[in-house]
Scaffold this motif. Structure first.
Motif, PDB file in Angstrom:
ATOM      1  N   ASP A  28     -31.036  34.640 -20.463  1.00 53.24           N
ATOM      2  CA  ASP A  28     -31.747  35.616 -21.283  1.00 53.24           C
ATOM      3  C   ASP A  28     -31.053  36.976 -21.252  1.00 53.24           C
ATOM      4  O   ASP A  28     -30.888  37.628 -22.289  1.00 53.24           O
ATOM      5  CB  ASP A  28     -33.196  35.742 -20.797  1.00 53.24           C
ATOM      6  CG  ASP A  28     -34.080  36.460 -21.802  1.00 53.24           C
ATOM      7  OD1 ASP A  28     -34.173  35.987 -22.947  1.00 53.24           O
ATOM      8  OD2 ASP A  28     -34.666  37.495 -21.450  1.00 53.24           O
ATOM      9  N   GLU A  29     -30.637  37.380 -20.067  1.00 52.63           N
ATOM     10  CA  GLU A  29     -29.934  38.667 -19.925  1.00 52.63           C
ATOM     11  C   GLU A  29     -28.604  38.644 -20.686  1.00 52.63           C
ATOM     12  O   GLU A  29     -28.235  39.617 -21.355  1.00 52.63           O
ATOM     13  CB  GLU A  29     -29.701  38.967 -18.447  1.00 52.63           C
ATOM     14  CG  GLU A  29     -29.007  40.294 -18.189  1.00 52.63           C
ATOM     15  CD  GLU A  29     -28.784  40.554 -16.713  1.00 52.63           C
ATOM     16  OE1 GLU A  29     -28.179  41.599 -16.376  1.00 52.63           O
ATOM     17  OE2 GLU A  29     -29.210  39.724 -15.884  1.00 52.63           O
ATOM     18  N   ASP A  48     -29.225  38.797 -24.449  1.00 57.85           N
ATOM     19  CA  ASP A  48     -29.578  40.177 -24.824  1.00 57.85           C
ATOM     20  C   ASP A  48     -28.328  41.046 -24.932  1.00 57.85           C
ATOM     21  O   ASP A  48     -28.202  41.869 -25.852  1.00 57.85           O
ATOM     22  CB  ASP A  48     -30.536  40.780 -23.789  1.00 57.85           C
ATOM     23  CG  ASP A  48     -31.956  40.242 -23.936  1.00 57.85           C
ATOM     24  OD1 ASP A  48     -32.247  39.653 -24.990  1.00 57.85           O
ATOM     25  OD2 ASP A  48     -32.752  40.414 -22.994  1.00 57.85           O
ATOM     26  N   GLY A  49     -27.399  40.864 -23.991  1.00 54.82           N
ATOM     27  CA  GLY A  49     -26.157  41.634 -24.027  1.00 54.82           C
ATOM     28  C   GLY A  49     -25.311  41.294 -25.247  1.00 54.82           C
ATOM     29  O   GLY A  49     -24.705  42.188 -25.863  1.00 54.82           O
ATOM     30  N   ARG A  92     -26.440  40.208 -28.113  1.00 58.33           N
ATOM     31  CA  ARG A  92     -27.104  40.788 -29.282  1.00 58.33           C
ATOM     32  C   ARG A  92     -26.877  42.292 -29.352  1.00 58.33           C
ATOM     33  O   ARG A  92     -26.785  42.859 -30.448  1.00 58.33           O
ATOM     34  CB  ARG A  92     -28.604  40.488 -29.246  1.00 58.33           C
ATOM     35  CG  ARG A  92     -28.928  39.012 -29.387  1.00 58.33           C
ATOM     36  CD  ARG A  92     -30.379  38.794 -29.726  1.00 58.33           C
ATOM     37  NE  ARG A  92     -30.673  39.286 -31.067  1.00 58.33           N
ATOM     38  CZ  ARG A  92     -31.891  39.285 -31.603  1.00 58.33           C
ATOM     39  NH1 ARG A  92     -32.925  38.814 -30.920  1.00 58.33           N
ATOM     40  NH2 ARG A  92     -32.090  39.747 -32.825  1.00 58.33           N
ATOM     41  N   ALA A  93     -26.774  42.928 -28.187  1.00 66.11           N
ATOM     42  CA  ALA A  93     -26.471  44.365 -28.180  1.00 66.11           C
ATOM     43  C   ALA A  93     -25.090  44.645 -28.761  1.00 66.11           C
ATOM     44  O   ALA A  93     -24.834  45.739 -29.283  1.00 66.11           O
ATOM     45  CB  ALA A  93     -26.577  44.910 -26.752  1.00 66.11           C
ATOM     46  N   ASP A  98     -25.057  38.574 -33.169  1.00 68.66           N
ATOM     47  CA  ASP A  98     -25.950  37.759 -33.999  1.00 68.66           C
ATOM     48  C   ASP A  98     -25.858  38.127 -35.478  1.00 68.66           C
ATOM     49  O   ASP A  98     -26.311  37.354 -36.336  1.00 68.66           O
ATOM     50  CB  ASP A  98     -27.390  37.896 -33.512  1.00 68.66           C
ATOM     51  CG  ASP A  98     -27.852  39.339 -33.447  1.00 68.66           C
ATOM     52  OD1 ASP A  98     -27.018  40.220 -33.172  1.00 68.66           O
ATOM     53  OD2 ASP A  98     -29.051  39.597 -33.667  1.00 68.66           O
ATOM     54  N   TRP A 140     -36.558  34.121 -24.020  1.00 70.72           N
ATOM     55  CA  TRP A 140     -37.429  34.662 -25.050  1.00 70.72           C
ATOM     56  C   TRP A 140     -36.917  34.354 -26.450  1.00 70.72           C
ATOM     57  O   TRP A 140     -37.706  34.111 -27.370  1.00 70.72           O
ATOM     58  CB  TRP A 140     -37.608  36.161 -24.838  1.00 70.72           C
ATOM     59  CG  TRP A 140     -38.370  36.454 -23.581  1.00 70.72           C
ATOM     60  CD1 TRP A 140     -37.877  36.868 -22.386  1.00 70.72           C
ATOM     61  CD2 TRP A 140     -39.782  36.307 -23.392  1.00 70.72           C
ATOM     62  NE1 TRP A 140     -38.882  36.990 -21.453  1.00 70.72           N
ATOM     63  CE2 TRP A 140     -40.068  36.656 -22.050  1.00 70.72           C
ATOM     64  CE3 TRP A 140     -40.833  35.910 -24.224  1.00 70.72           C
ATOM     65  CZ2 TRP A 140     -41.354  36.621 -21.535  1.00 70.72           C
ATOM     66  CZ3 TRP A 140     -42.125  35.882 -23.711  1.00 70.72           C
ATOM     67  CH2 TRP A 140     -42.371  36.229 -22.377  1.00 70.72           C
ATOM     68  N   GLU A 141     -35.608  34.377 -26.640  1.00 72.23           N
ATOM     69  CA  GLU A 141     -35.064  34.058 -27.958  1.00 72.23           C
ATOM     70  C   GLU A 141     -35.339  32.599 -28.317  1.00 72.23           C
ATOM     71  O   GLU A 141     -35.689  32.274 -29.455  1.00 72.23           O
ATOM     72  CB  GLU A 141     -33.555  34.333 -27.984  1.00 72.23           C
ATOM     73  CG  GLU A 141     -33.181  35.801 -27.910  1.00 72.23           C
ATOM     74  CD  GLU A 141     -33.697  36.593 -29.097  1.00 72.23           C
ATOM     75  OE1 GLU A 141     -33.859  35.999 -30.181  1.00 72.23           O
ATOM     76  OE2 GLU A 141     -33.955  37.798 -28.942  1.00 72.23           O
ATOM     77  N   GLN A 187     -44.339  39.792 -27.386  1.00 74.16           N
ATOM     78  CA  GLN A 187     -43.083  40.330 -27.907  1.00 74.16           C
ATOM     79  C   GLN A 187     -43.291  41.384 -28.991  1.00 74.16           C
ATOM     80  O   GLN A 187     -42.322  41.925 -29.522  1.00 74.16           O
ATOM     81  CB  GLN A 187     -42.216  39.201 -28.472  1.00 74.16           C
ATOM     82  CG  GLN A 187     -41.714  38.207 -27.444  1.00 74.16           C
ATOM     83  CD  GLN A 187     -40.763  38.826 -26.450  1.00 74.16           C
ATOM     84  OE1 GLN A 187     -41.193  39.364 -25.434  1.00 74.16           O
ATOM     85  NE2 GLN A 187     -39.472  38.788 -26.747  1.00 74.16           N
ATOM     86  N   LYS A 214     -43.407  37.213 -17.615  1.00 70.21           N
ATOM     87  CA  LYS A 214     -42.507  38.333 -17.897  1.00 70.21           C
ATOM     88  C   LYS A 214     -42.480  39.317 -16.740  1.00 70.21           C
ATOM     89  O   LYS A 214     -41.414  39.786 -16.320  1.00 70.21           O
ATOM     90  CB  LYS A 214     -42.964  39.029 -19.185  1.00 70.21           C
ATOM     91  CG  LYS A 214     -41.953  40.000 -19.777  1.00 70.21           C
ATOM     92  CD  LYS A 214     -42.415  40.466 -21.147  1.00 70.21           C
ATOM     93  CE  LYS A 214     -41.316  41.293 -21.827  1.00 70.21           C
ATOM     94  NZ  LYS A 214     -41.726  41.694 -23.192  1.00 70.21           N
ATOM     95  N   SER A 268     -39.261  39.916 -14.216  1.00 67.53           N
ATOM     96  CA  SER A 268     -38.685  41.264 -14.130  1.00 67.53           C
ATOM     97  C   SER A 268     -38.650  41.746 -12.685  1.00 67.53           C
ATOM     98  O   SER A 268     -37.665  42.334 -12.235  1.00 67.53           O
ATOM     99  CB  SER A 268     -39.497  42.243 -14.989  1.00 67.53           C
ATOM    100  OG  SER A 268     -39.452  41.885 -16.344  1.00 67.53           O
TER     101      SER A 268
END
Length: 313
Positions: A57-58, A61-62, A64-65, A69, A104-105, A166, A302, A306
């Motif tokens: 997941d991390e 996210d990176g 996508r940053a 995508d 999550w995606e 979300q 979540k 975390s």
């Protein structure tokens, strides 16, 4: 071996170095492969790697940053077998357990598909409601269980829970629409089905009003109905978010959403407002319990994940 994912990325040439650096510094990755210029549509490089589920997941996210995508592609798939010391080491180094990790995606994509109002979705929920209608008139518990298993309503319910956590209004609207329209269409068609079955002598008001020891619980909502719905909602959400998804069928046959809708449709067809209203109460009680439990389960997952990542970072 635990749970590993295989990532296949298409990246513009100018972003490849940044993508490789991100993968290199992500704990829990292995088998990094770079194929310069291998992608043609969209054009770019192909980057592949394996990542422990708990680190995925991390990493996503990176990626996508880095806008991968939108200017490239991110594809993830489960690995059934991987015999590699590098993969074993990556999983040992990754924080937490793969079965506890929430992607999550992946969850958003799954609930998007399951909560979309489509002809197939409406067909399944309608057929399930019609099967349940036969079950309530015949007082046949086997047909009720079959209808529960066929019903697809957990998809939109999971979509609502995911949308709340979300903060996705579009997913919430899509899920609520699928749920409401699906049940409305299913109950309307089931009422028409009931008219036909009554006309040919297979359904009758006497059967509906008779003593029904096997299916009377459908229009007798109580606190146990709510408790079971809460437990089923939590179990169903866990089955969607974890690597252990075999529990979903058990969840489907634990709650009386579709049978309650069917009983309400047939009861109102014969003018029995008492059974109709009590069945509607059962339906709403089950829906509320599942949504409440599913949302709280996702929030708890979540928060716990975390906290675990902060402790290991």
């Amino acid at each position: 071996m635990g749970a590993m994912l295989h990532l296949r990325l298409i990246t513009p040439a100018e972003k490849t170095d940044a993508v490789v650096r991100l993968i290199d510094r992500t704990v829990g990755t292995a088998h990094l492969v770079v194929l310069p210029g291998a992608a043609h549509r969209p054009a770019g490089d192909v980057v592949m790697c394996d990542v422990a589920r708990e680190a995925a997941d991390e990493l996503i996210d990176g990626l996508r940053a880095l806008d991968l995508d939108t200017c490239g592609a991110i594809t993830a798939e489960n690995i059934d077998l991987s015999l590699s010391e590098y993969a074993d080491r990556a999983e040992r180094e990754a924080p937490g357990e793969g079965a506890d990790a929430v992607l999550w995606e992946q969850l958003a994509e799954a609930t998007h598909e399951e909560s979309t109002l489509s002809v197939t979705y409406v067909a399944f929920i309608t057929l399930a409601t019609m099967i349940a209608a036969c079950g309530v008139v015949l007082d046949n518990a086997i047909l009720i269980v079959g209808a529960m298993a066929v019903g697809p309503e957990f998809g939109p319910l999971a979509g609502i829970c995911t949308a709340v956590v979300q903060r996705s209004p579009r997913l919430a609207l899509r899920s609520v629409t699928a749920l409401l329209v699906g049940f409305a269409v299913a109950m309307t068609i089931t009422a028409g089905f009931g008219l036909f079955m009554d006309a040919v002598g297979l359904f009758s008001e006497g059967r509906l009003e008779a003593e029904r020891p096997n299916t009377g619980f459908i229009y007798a909502p109580d606190w146990f109905s709510f408790v079971v719905a809460v437990l089923a909602g939590a179990a169903g959400t866990l089955s969607l978010t974890s690597a252990k998804s075999g529990a979903l069928v058990g969840v489907a046959i634990s709650v009386t959403t579709v049978p309650a809708a069917a009983n309400a449709a047939i009861a109102l067809l014969y003018g029995d407002t008492h059974q109709g209203w009590r069945s509607a109460e059962q339906l709403l009680l089950n829906l509320l319990g599942i949504i409440l439990a599913g949302t709280l389960t996702l929030l708890l997952q979540k928060a716990l994940w975390s906290t675990k990542k902060r402790r290991t970072s």
